[in-house]
Design an enzyme around this catalytic site. Structure first.
Site, mmCIF file in Angstrom:
data_model
loop_
_atom_site.group_PDB
_atom_site.id
_atom_site.type_symbol
_atom_site.label_atom_id
_atom_site.label_comp_id
_atom_site.label_asym_id
_atom_site.label_seq_id
_atom_site.Cartn_x
_atom_site.Cartn_y
_atom_site.Cartn_z
ATOM 1 N N SER A 153 8.552 4.331 0.391
ATOM 2 C CA SER A 153 7.534 3.586 -0.337
ATOM 3 C C SER A 153 7.663 3.790 -1.839
ATOM 4 O O SER A 153 7.633 2.834 -2.619
ATOM 5 C CB SER A 153 6.141 4.043 0.127
ATOM 6 O OG SER A 153 5.136 3.340 -0.563
ATOM 7 N N SER A 192 0.878 -1.163 0.000
ATOM 8 C CA SER A 192 0.000 0.000 0.000
ATOM 9 C C SER A 192 0.918 1.216 0.000
ATOM 10 O O SER A 192 1.767 1.348 0.888
ATOM 11 C CB SER A 192 -0.893 -0.017 1.242
ATOM 12 O OG SER A 192 -1.912 0.949 1.109
ATOM 13 N N GLU A 193 0.772 2.086 -1.003
ATOM 14 C CA GLU A 193 1.820 3.094 -1.226
ATOM 15 C C GLU A 193 1.889 4.168 -0.147
ATOM 16 O O GLU A 193 2.813 4.966 -0.125
ATOM 17 C CB GLU A 193 1.691 3.720 -2.619
ATOM 18 C CG GLU A 193 0.439 4.543 -2.868
ATOM 19 C CD GLU A 193 -0.657 3.742 -3.554
ATOM 20 O OE1 GLU A 193 -0.692 2.500 -3.380
ATOM 21 O OE2 GLU A 193 -1.493 4.361 -4.248
ATOM 22 N N ASN A 194 0.916 4.199 0.765
ATOM 23 C CA ASN A 194 1.042 5.118 1.889
ATOM 24 C C ASN A 194 2.008 4.595 2.952
ATOM 25 O O ASN A 194 2.193 5.253 3.976
ATOM 26 C CB ASN A 194 -0.337 5.427 2.503
ATOM 27 C CG ASN A 194 -1.105 4.182 2.871
ATOM 28 O OD1 ASN A 194 -1.091 3.190 2.151
ATOM 29 N ND2 ASN A 194 -1.768 4.208 4.012
#
Lengths: 234, 207
Positions: free
Chosen positions: B87, B45-47
């Site tokens: 990330s 999850s890119e967060n």
């Protein structure tokens, strides 16, 4: 040197002024410096530019500063959850610099690391590349993006010690470390301040060198999209 | 007959191999996680999370634990957290094997448009431009045609691009197509869809 302040308003004293570029941590409403944003609202500072991945919602996060027209410009990757933002942007009242999310994070990190610009393949051949230098490395095009150095950074962490070492919790870390790094002055709001020696030096997420002022407060920590499954499905 | 949302997601899950690190977009791509079966897939999850778990049981929501769609989620025993710069370092650096994304338009050269309708909707690209530029393989899952029946697989995109020549494979309700030299190549047709029907619904050149 004393880093711990009594309140968000105290911590902003002497470092907040009109027209500033402020880098803010957070992703959506997760890990946002909600107490400092509220104090900035109450200060009345205006013509502010925010480098922040999102713009909050209408009544929380940066959204509260849009309601009061204190924001002149946003540097963001996604602003889809804020109706007032949309209205001000479409009517031309608010400037917006769309920056891809990873480029925004790296612009902050780079700015904090003394790197004025970097080449990335993100956005090559899109609107984002317009007006930017293109350079070919090993047969692939890259565009030049600038590091961001903010006048002020505001971030939210889970725990701090009194020297400013920070520990974040789960996905509330997000943009907070790079936002903190790129500020000339960084203020961190935290849930708990512990005496030096209580945090494990091997488990510090952001060293205190980046953090100049700290406040402890109570956070609402609003959930933007509450998604669950039923116990019987688990 | 054609594939529904869940069948499209199930077909997309077949693209994933044991050991892959994968990023799933919002919408139908999110459903892909339901169909990976026994494969050892790590969702990014890119967060700032690797090893994303399912939605929490009611009452267990944690405001500090969300996915890139801002939804409350859970962690797994393998989960790692990191900041946004790290990330996107792993995304831009090619460490993520595949991204499965939705789209508004795809062109036959692999151009992708999925972030903006001029004058209408201003939401932003989020992490999509970084993902399509950086990950190993870009798989688009979308309806083959718009609500008005127009092909979304085009000779050239009409909307502002998210990435240029970035799409590898397209999975629609009508079938699976690859971006190849000179146009799109039909990989398979959806259940009950003939090649003629698929061709008729496609504006892009099929080679």
């Amino acid at each position: 040197m004393k880093k711990v302040y009594d309140s968000a308003a105290d911590a902003l004293e002497g470092v907040l002024s009109d027209g500033m570029l402020i880098a803010a941590g957070g992703f959506g409403l997760c890990g946002i410096p909600e107490l400092l944003l509220q104090a900035i609202k109450e200060s009345g500072a205006k013509n502010l530019t925010f480098a922040s991945n999102n713009a909050g919602v209408d009544d929380f996060g940066i959204g509260i500063l849009l309601q009061t027209r204190q924001v002149k410009k946003m540097i963001s990757s996604y602003v889809g959850e804020n109706a007032e933002f949309m209205r001000q942007y479409l009517s031309g009242e608010l400037e917006l610099e769309f920056t891809p999310q990873g480029t925004l994070a790296e612009r902050m990190r780079a700015g904090g690391c003394g790197i004025p610009g970097f080449y990335t393949k993100t956005g090559v051949g899109t609107q984002i590349a317009e007006g930017k230098e293109v350079k070919n490395f090993d047969g692939q095009d890259y565009i030049l993006e600038r590091g961001i150095v903010a006048d002020l950074s505001i971030v939210k962490a889970w725990k701090a010690d009194d020297t400013g070492n920070l520990v974040f919790r789960k996905t509330a870390r997000n943009f907070n470390p790079p936002a903190a790094m790129c500020g000339k002055i960084c203020i961190a709001e935290v849930e708990e301040i512990v005496p030096r020696g209580e945090l494990d030096g091997d488990a510090i997420h952001l060293p205190g060198i980046y953090v100049h002022r700290i406040i402890k407060g109570t956070h609402e920590k609003r959930i933007e999209q509450r998604t669950t499954r039923k116990r019987e499905d688990a | 007959m054609a594939w529904d949302r869940n069948q499209m997601a199930a077909r997309a899950a077949q693209e994933l191999e044991d050991g892959m690190y994968v990023n799933l977009g919002i919408g139908i791509p999110t459903l892909v996680a339901n169909y990976v079966g026994d494969k050892d897939i790590t969702l990014q999850s890119e967060n700032g999370m690797l090893g994303m778990g399912p939605f929490p049981i009611e009452g267990d929501e944690d405001p500090d634990l969300i996915n890139a769609g801002k939804q409350t989620i859970t962690e797994l025993n393998r989960t790692a957290y990191f900041d946004s710069a790290t990330s996107f370092g792993m995304i831009r650096g090619g460490k993520i094997a595949a991204a499965i994304l939705g789209a508004m338009e795809v062109a036959q050269n692999g151009d992708l448009a999925n972030w903006m309708i001029p004058g209408k909707l201003v939401k932003g690209m989020g992490g999509a431009m970084d993902l399509v530029a950086g990950v190993g393989r870009v798989i688009v899952v979308m309806d083959h045609t718009s609500k008005h029946g127009d092909s979304k697989l085009l000779k050239e995109c009409t909307l502002p691009l998210t990435g240029k020549a970035v799409v590898d494979r397209i999975i629609t309700n009508l079938g699976v197509l690859d971006v190849v030299e000179g146009g799109l190549r039909i990989v398979e047709c959806a259940d009950g869809v003939s090649e003629e029907e698929l061709r008729a619904a496609t504006e892009a050149t099929i080679v």
